[in-house]
Design a protein around this motif. Sequence first.
Motif, PDB file in Angstrom:
ATOM      1  N   GLU A   1      33.795-155.258 -15.426  1.00  0.00           N
ATOM      2  CA  GLU A   1      33.414-154.463 -14.255  1.00  0.00           C
ATOM      3  C   GLU A   1      31.984-153.948 -14.384  1.00  0.00           C
ATOM      4  O   GLU A   1      31.269-153.834 -13.395  1.00  0.00           O
ATOM      5  CB  GLU A   1      34.362-153.273 -14.099  1.00  0.00           C
ATOM      6  N   GLU A   2      31.550-153.630 -15.617  1.00  0.00           N
ATOM      7  CA  GLU A   2      30.210-153.097 -15.835  1.00  0.00           C
ATOM      8  C   GLU A   2      29.132-154.157 -15.608  1.00  0.00           C
ATOM      9  O   GLU A   2      27.989-153.837 -15.299  1.00  0.00           O
ATOM     10  CB  GLU A   2      30.062-152.526 -17.252  1.00  0.00           C
ATOM     11  N   GLU A   3      29.472-155.426 -15.792  1.00  0.00           N
ATOM     12  CA  GLU A   3      28.501-156.502 -15.630  1.00  0.00           C
ATOM     13  C   GLU A   3      28.430-157.012 -14.192  1.00  0.00           C
ATOM     14  O   GLU A   3      27.564-157.814 -13.877  1.00  0.00           O
ATOM     15  CB  GLU A   3      28.859-157.673 -16.545  1.00  0.00           C
ATOM     16  N   TYR A   4      29.299-156.558 -13.351  1.00  0.00           N
ATOM     17  CA  TYR A   4      29.384-157.057 -11.981  1.00  0.00           C
ATOM     18  C   TYR A   4      28.987-155.966 -11.003  1.00  0.00           C
ATOM     19  O   TYR A   4      29.454-154.842 -11.083  1.00  0.00           O
ATOM     20  CB  TYR A   4      30.812-157.524 -11.688  1.00  0.00           C
ATOM     21  N   TYR A   5      28.110-156.304 -10.078  1.00  0.00           N
ATOM     22  CA  TYR A   5      27.717-155.390  -9.008  1.00  0.00           C
ATOM     23  C   TYR A   5      27.718-156.171  -7.715  1.00  0.00           C
ATOM     24  O   TYR A   5      27.169-157.263  -7.641  1.00  0.00           O
ATOM     25  CB  TYR A   5      26.336-154.796  -9.281  1.00  0.00           C
ATOM     26  N   GLU A   6      28.313-155.624  -6.715  1.00  0.00           N
ATOM     27  CA  GLU A   6      28.394-156.284  -5.426  1.00  0.00           C
ATOM     28  C   GLU A   6      27.707-155.424  -4.392  1.00  0.00           C
ATOM     29  O   GLU A   6      28.004-154.235  -4.258  1.00  0.00           O
ATOM     30  CB  GLU A   6      29.870-156.497  -5.070  1.00  0.00           C
ATOM     31  N   GLY A   7      26.758-156.005  -3.670  1.00  0.00           N
ATOM     32  CA  GLY A   7      26.045-155.290  -2.629  1.00  0.00           C
ATOM     33  C   GLY A   7      25.835-156.196  -1.433  1.00  0.00           C
ATOM     34  O   GLY A   7      26.052-157.408  -1.495  1.00  0.00           O
ATOM     35  N   THR A   8      25.399-155.624  -0.342  1.00  0.00           N
ATOM     36  CA  THR A   8      25.178-156.384   0.887  1.00  0.00           C
ATOM     37  C   THR A   8      23.686-156.496   1.149  1.00  0.00           C
ATOM     38  O   THR A   8      22.949-155.516   1.004  1.00  0.00           O
ATOM     39  CB  THR A   8      25.860-155.678   2.079  1.00  0.00           C
ATOM     40  N   ILE A   9      23.247-157.686   1.533  1.00  0.00           N
ATOM     41  CA  ILE A   9      21.851-157.895   1.891  1.00  0.00           C
ATOM     42  C   ILE A   9      21.788-158.502   3.286  1.00  0.00           C
ATOM     43  O   ILE A   9      22.740-159.092   3.769  1.00  0.00           O
ATOM     44  CB  ILE A   9      21.118-158.800   0.881  1.00  0.00           C
ATOM     45  N   ASP A  10      20.641-158.335   3.915  1.00  0.00           N
ATOM     46  CA  ASP A  10      20.386-158.925   5.221  1.00  0.00           C
ATOM     47  C   ASP A  10      19.518-160.159   5.009  1.00  0.00           C
ATOM     48  O   ASP A  10      18.342-160.040   4.669  1.00  0.00           O
ATOM     49  CB  ASP A  10      19.683-157.905   6.110  1.00  0.00           C
ATOM     50  N   PRO A  11      20.061-161.363   5.190  1.00  0.00           N
ATOM     51  CA  PRO A  11      19.284-162.584   4.909  1.00  0.00           C
ATOM     52  C   PRO A  11      18.062-162.755   5.809  1.00  0.00           C
ATOM     53  O   PRO A  11      17.146-163.481   5.471  1.00  0.00           O
ATOM     54  CB  PRO A  11      20.276-163.716   5.123  1.00  0.00           C
ATOM     55  N   THR A  12      18.017-162.080   6.944  1.00  0.00           N
ATOM     56  CA  THR A  12      16.869-162.221   7.843  1.00  0.00           C
ATOM     57  C   THR A  12      15.761-161.231   7.519  1.00  0.00           C
ATOM     58  O   THR A  12      14.622-161.430   7.922  1.00  0.00           O
ATOM     59  CB  THR A  12      17.309-162.008   9.308  1.00  0.00           C
ATOM     60  N   SER A  13      16.055-160.182   6.800  1.00  0.00           N
ATOM     61  CA  SER A  13      15.072-159.137   6.537  1.00  0.00           C
ATOM     62  C   SER A  13      14.217-159.437   5.318  1.00  0.00           C
ATOM     63  O   SER A  13      13.005-159.478   5.389  1.00  0.00           O
ATOM     64  CB  SER A  13      15.783-157.795   6.351  1.00  0.00           C
TER      65      SER A  13
ATOM     66  N   ASN B   1      13.896-157.371   2.843  1.00  0.00           N
ATOM     67  CA  ASN B   1      13.524-156.105   2.213  1.00  0.00           C
ATOM     68  C   ASN B   1      14.490-155.682   1.128  1.00  0.00           C
ATOM     69  O   ASN B   1      14.136-154.887   0.266  1.00  0.00           O
ATOM     70  CB  ASN B   1      13.442-154.987   3.266  1.00  0.00           C
ATOM     71  N   ASP B   2      15.709-156.173   1.183  1.00  0.00           N
ATOM     72  CA  ASP B   2      16.730-155.720   0.243  1.00  0.00           C
ATOM     73  C   ASP B   2      17.233-156.838  -0.667  1.00  0.00           C
ATOM     74  O   ASP B   2      18.318-156.769  -1.198  1.00  0.00           O
ATOM     75  CB  ASP B   2      17.902-155.091   1.000  1.00  0.00           C
ATOM     76  N   TRP B   3      16.451-157.870  -0.857  1.00  0.00           N
ATOM     77  CA  TRP B   3      16.903-159.017  -1.654  1.00  0.00           C
ATOM     78  C   TRP B   3      16.929-158.718  -3.144  1.00  0.00           C
ATOM     79  O   TRP B   3      17.691-159.296  -3.885  1.00  0.00           O
ATOM     80  CB  TRP B   3      16.037-160.231  -1.377  1.00  0.00           C
ATOM     81  N   ASN B   4      16.076-157.844  -3.621  1.00  0.00           N
ATOM     82  CA  ASN B   4      16.022-157.519  -5.044  1.00  0.00           C
ATOM     83  C   ASN B   4      16.796-156.233  -5.301  1.00  0.00           C
ATOM     84  O   ASN B   4      16.238-155.154  -5.336  1.00  0.00           O
ATOM     85  CB  ASN B   4      14.572-157.362  -5.515  1.00  0.00           C
ATOM     86  N   GLN B   5      18.084-156.369  -5.477  1.00  0.00           N
ATOM     87  CA  GLN B   5      18.936-155.210  -5.736  1.00  0.00           C
ATOM     88  C   GLN B   5      19.328-155.182  -7.201  1.00  0.00           C
ATOM     89  O   GLN B   5      19.342-156.197  -7.879  1.00  0.00           O
ATOM     90  CB  GLN B   5      20.214-155.285  -4.896  1.00  0.00           C
ATOM     91  N   SER B   6      19.641-154.004  -7.657  1.00  0.00           N
ATOM     92  CA  SER B   6      20.204-153.854  -8.998  1.00  0.00           C
ATOM     93  C   SER B   6      21.318-152.826  -8.919  1.00  0.00           C
ATOM     94  O   SER B   6      21.403-152.051  -7.964  1.00  0.00           O
ATOM     95  CB  SER B   6      19.142-153.440 -10.008  1.00  0.00           C
ATOM     96  N   ALA B   7      22.151-152.821  -9.902  1.00  0.00           N
ATOM     97  CA  ALA B   7      23.285-151.903  -9.916  1.00  0.00           C
ATOM     98  C   ALA B   7      22.782-150.473 -10.018  1.00  0.00           C
ATOM     99  O   ALA B   7      21.811-150.193 -10.722  1.00  0.00           O
ATOM    100  CB  ALA B   7      24.199-152.220 -11.087  1.00  0.00           C
ATOM    101  N   PRO B   8      23.420-149.550  -9.324  1.00  0.00           N
ATOM    102  CA  PRO B   8      23.034-148.147  -9.453  1.00  0.00           C
ATOM    103  C   PRO B   8      23.251-147.657 -10.882  1.00  0.00           C
ATOM    104  O   PRO B   8      24.211-148.038 -11.540  1.00  0.00           O
ATOM    105  CB  PRO B   8      23.960-147.413  -8.491  1.00  0.00           C
TER     106      PRO B   8
END
Length: 110
Positions: free
Chosen positions: A51-63, A65-72
């Motif tokens: 669970e610690e190695e997995y992070y799931e987030g939502t991105i907008d493929p058209t934007s 701006n949020d493609w480079n996410q990391s786990a909080p």
Amino acid sequence: MRCLITGLRYTRSNRKKATNNLLDTDRAKERYQEVVNLVRFGKNKLNIFTEEEYYEGTIDPTSGNDWNQSAPINIKPKLEDFKKTVADHLAWEVSNLIQNSNKENDGLGK
């Protein structure tokens, strides 16, 4: 869409023999397949990763701006961490005092 934080790796064994210079290190093939399954099907496909190695987030493929996410990251310090830091600092202070005291005493005997 899903984002993953993972640690996958292959190990190069011999640069001269290009046909067999990658070794499957730490079940890399299975881990890559699990990444594919996690991206396609979600968290219920966790098998090798934790669970610690997995992070799931939502991105907008058209934007973009949020493609480079990391786990909080939880940055709230714990009481145990504070106590350890204070204890380490006090030990360092005492060590310095003892060393300075020894240096002064060595100078008196000469």
